[in-house]
Design a protein around this motif. Structure first.
Motif, mmCIF file in Angstrom:
data_model
loop_
_atom_site.group_PDB
_atom_site.id
_atom_site.type_symbol
_atom_site.label_atom_id
_atom_site.label_comp_id
_atom_site.label_asym_id
_atom_site.label_seq_id
_atom_site.Cartn_x
_atom_site.Cartn_y
_atom_site.Cartn_z
ATOM 1 N N ASN A 13 0.999 -1.102 0.174
ATOM 2 C CA ASN A 13 -0.011 -0.022 0.043
ATOM 3 C C ASN A 13 0.866 1.319 -0.007
ATOM 4 O O ASN A 13 2.033 1.281 0.568
ATOM 5 N N THR A 14 0.612 2.188 -0.637
ATOM 6 C CA THR A 14 1.303 3.528 -0.972
ATOM 7 C C THR A 14 0.431 4.634 0.021
ATOM 8 O O THR A 14 -0.714 4.655 -0.013
ATOM 9 N N ILE A 15 1.295 5.442 0.436
ATOM 10 C CA ILE A 15 0.624 6.776 1.000
ATOM 11 C C ILE A 15 -0.268 7.554 0.020
ATOM 12 O O ILE A 15 -0.973 8.111 0.355
ATOM 13 N N GLN A 16 0.031 7.343 -1.287
ATOM 14 C CA GLN A 16 -0.650 8.072 -2.304
ATOM 15 C C GLN A 16 -2.034 7.714 -2.191
ATOM 16 O O GLN A 16 -2.945 8.111 -2.685
ATOM 17 N N ASP A 17 -2.278 6.239 -1.835
ATOM 18 C CA ASP A 17 -3.572 5.613 -1.837
ATOM 19 C C ASP A 17 -4.636 6.378 -0.632
ATOM 20 O O ASP A 17 -5.720 6.002 -0.797
ATOM 21 N N LEU A 18 -3.769 6.758 0.195
ATOM 22 C CA LEU A 18 -4.658 7.402 1.387
ATOM 23 C C LEU A 18 -5.760 8.357 0.753
ATOM 24 O O LEU A 18 -5.677 9.237 0.076
ATOM 25 N N VAL A 19 -6.846 8.327 1.585
ATOM 26 C CA VAL A 19 -7.869 9.492 1.225
ATOM 27 C C VAL A 19 -7.598 10.450 2.588
ATOM 28 O O VAL A 19 -7.914 10.228 3.694
ATOM 29 N N PHE A 20 -7.285 11.473 1.916
ATOM 30 C CA PHE A 20 -6.734 12.721 2.971
ATOM 31 C C PHE A 20 -8.165 13.566 3.245
ATOM 32 O O PHE A 20 -8.906 13.899 2.464
ATOM 33 N N THR A 21 -8.111 13.962 4.318
ATOM 34 C CA THR A 21 -9.370 15.017 4.888
ATOM 35 C C THR A 21 -8.939 16.485 4.936
ATOM 36 O O THR A 21 -7.851 16.515 5.643
ATOM 37 N N PRO A 22 -9.485 17.327 3.980
ATOM 38 C CA PRO A 22 -8.943 18.706 4.293
ATOM 39 C C PRO A 22 -9.275 19.308 5.597
ATOM 40 O O PRO A 22 -10.205 19.013 6.260
ATOM 41 N N VAL A 23 -8.561 20.317 6.018
ATOM 42 C CA VAL A 23 -8.853 21.100 7.242
ATOM 43 C C VAL A 23 -10.111 21.993 6.735
ATOM 44 O O VAL A 23 -10.353 22.177 5.789
ATOM 45 N N SER A 24 -10.614 22.654 7.817
ATOM 46 C CA SER A 24 -12.004 23.245 7.774
ATOM 47 C C SER A 24 -11.313 24.709 7.014
ATOM 48 O O SER A 24 -10.374 25.354 6.799
ATOM 49 N N LEU A 90 -6.206 9.878 9.021
ATOM 50 C CA LEU A 90 -6.134 8.810 10.063
ATOM 51 C C LEU A 90 -6.462 7.375 9.871
ATOM 52 O O LEU A 90 -7.303 7.200 9.254
ATOM 53 N N ARG A 91 -5.349 6.554 10.189
ATOM 54 C CA ARG A 91 -5.668 5.134 9.880
ATOM 55 C C ARG A 91 -5.489 4.352 11.075
ATOM 56 O O ARG A 91 -5.304 4.894 12.190
ATOM 57 N N THR A 92 -5.517 2.970 11.114
ATOM 58 C CA THR A 92 -5.875 2.365 12.351
ATOM 59 C C THR A 92 -4.618 2.500 13.089
ATOM 60 O O THR A 92 -4.527 2.386 14.293
ATOM 61 N N TYR A 93 -3.472 2.261 12.401
ATOM 62 C CA TYR A 93 -2.122 2.258 13.271
ATOM 63 C C TYR A 93 -1.442 3.769 12.810
ATOM 64 O O TYR A 93 -0.014 3.978 13.595
ATOM 65 N N ASP A 94 -1.582 4.730 12.429
ATOM 66 C CA ASP A 94 -0.891 5.808 12.395
ATOM 67 C C ASP A 94 -1.707 6.943 11.655
ATOM 68 O O ASP A 94 -2.932 6.879 11.480
ATOM 69 N N ILE A 95 -1.137 8.258 11.756
ATOM 70 C CA ILE A 95 -1.813 9.439 11.380
ATOM 71 C C ILE A 95 -0.764 10.108 10.424
ATOM 72 O O ILE A 95 0.349 10.453 10.739
ATOM 73 N N SER A 96 -1.408 11.042 9.189
ATOM 74 C CA SER A 96 -0.539 11.551 8.164
ATOM 75 C C SER A 96 -1.100 12.875 8.010
ATOM 76 O O SER A 96 -2.240 12.850 8.285
ATOM 77 N N PHE A 97 -0.119 13.978 7.881
ATOM 78 C CA PHE A 97 -0.600 15.246 7.719
ATOM 79 C C PHE A 97 0.242 15.816 6.269
ATOM 80 O O PHE A 97 1.690 15.537 6.477
ATOM 81 N N LYS A 98 -0.142 16.336 5.436
ATOM 82 C CA LYS A 98 0.631 16.937 4.286
ATOM 83 C C LYS A 98 0.078 18.512 4.148
ATOM 84 O O LYS A 98 -0.987 18.709 4.388
ATOM 85 N N SER A 104 6.649 20.824 -0.309
ATOM 86 C CA SER A 104 5.576 20.015 0.597
ATOM 87 C C SER A 104 6.164 19.133 1.270
ATOM 88 O O SER A 104 7.349 18.649 1.162
ATOM 89 N N SER A 105 5.466 18.912 2.359
ATOM 90 C CA SER A 105 5.896 17.714 3.347
ATOM 91 C C SER A 105 4.583 16.767 3.502
ATOM 92 O O SER A 105 3.494 17.106 3.649
ATOM 93 N N LEU A 106 5.078 15.578 3.947
ATOM 94 C CA LEU A 106 4.021 14.598 4.227
ATOM 95 C C LEU A 106 4.685 13.810 5.554
ATOM 96 O O LEU A 106 5.878 13.578 5.445
ATOM 97 N N THR A 107 3.950 14.145 6.648
ATOM 98 C CA THR A 107 4.541 13.446 7.958
ATOM 99 C C THR A 107 3.744 12.577 8.259
ATOM 100 O O THR A 107 2.055 12.594 8.441
ATOM 101 N N THR A 108 3.994 11.230 8.918
ATOM 102 C CA THR A 108 3.299 10.258 9.335
ATOM 103 C C THR A 108 3.700 9.810 10.641
ATOM 104 O O THR A 108 5.151 9.623 10.720
ATOM 105 N N VAL A 109 2.950 10.043 11.586
ATOM 106 C CA VAL A 109 3.442 9.341 12.883
ATOM 107 C C VAL A 109 2.605 7.936 13.175
ATOM 108 O O VAL A 109 1.362 7.923 13.191
#
Length: 170
Positions: A13-24, A90-98, A104-109
């Protein structure tokens, strides 16, 4: 018995497959208010320099004003365009923010690394009902991820969910 099998990169699975939620979208107003305050301070400095006949300013008054206008237009444009790229997942085991436009940055914790969570609000954010969620991980002095521009209720829900995940580990 220990096994260490080879993995095919194409099958992961790649990070590009993630469905990201925009901020308000309201966060754009906070950015514009903060930018306006900064521009106001710069304009006041130019007015003060003009009032006191500050010699370097008087020699290059037109250039200073042109530079200020160019800065305001460019900075506002970049802020608006970069705003559209602020998203989290937000996924089961991590959270990502771009985020970011020019850089551009993509951080996954991983959730297992989160030690502490914090919600903060600036003056403009509080006025618009927004908040920032800060995630702290082990071994660092500052926050490792800050998700700015969430509705306060969304930020509280996210913090609650992450807190539950953290406490379930122990």
């Amino acid at each position: 018995m220990f096994k260490n099998e080879a993995l095919e990169l194409a099958a992961l699975n790649t990070i590009q497959d993630l469905v990201f939620t925009p901020v308000s979208r309201v966060y754009l107003y906070v950015l514009l208010v903060n930018n306006s305050v900064q521009y106001l301070v710069l304009c006041l400095l130019l007015l003060i320099a003009n009032y006191w006949n500050f010699e370097p300013f008087m020699l290059y008054q037109t250039q200073f004003i042109i530079l200020l206008v160019l800065y305001m237009v460019l900075h506002s444009t970049v802020s608006v365009l970069a705003f559209k790229r602020r998203k989290y997942a937000l996924r089961t085991y991590d959270i990502s923010f771009k985020s970011g436009l020019i850089i551009s940055s993509l951080t996954t914790v991983p959730l297992s690394r989160i030690q502490h969570l914090d919600i903060s609000q600036g003056m403009a954010s509080r006025f618009f009902g927004l908040a920032n969620v800060k995630l702290y991980t082990a071994g660092d002095d500052g926050s490792d991820m800050v998700i700015k521009g969430l509705l306060l209720t969304e930020a509280e829900q996210l913090k609650e969910h992450l807190s539950l995940q953290i406490h379930e580990r122990f």
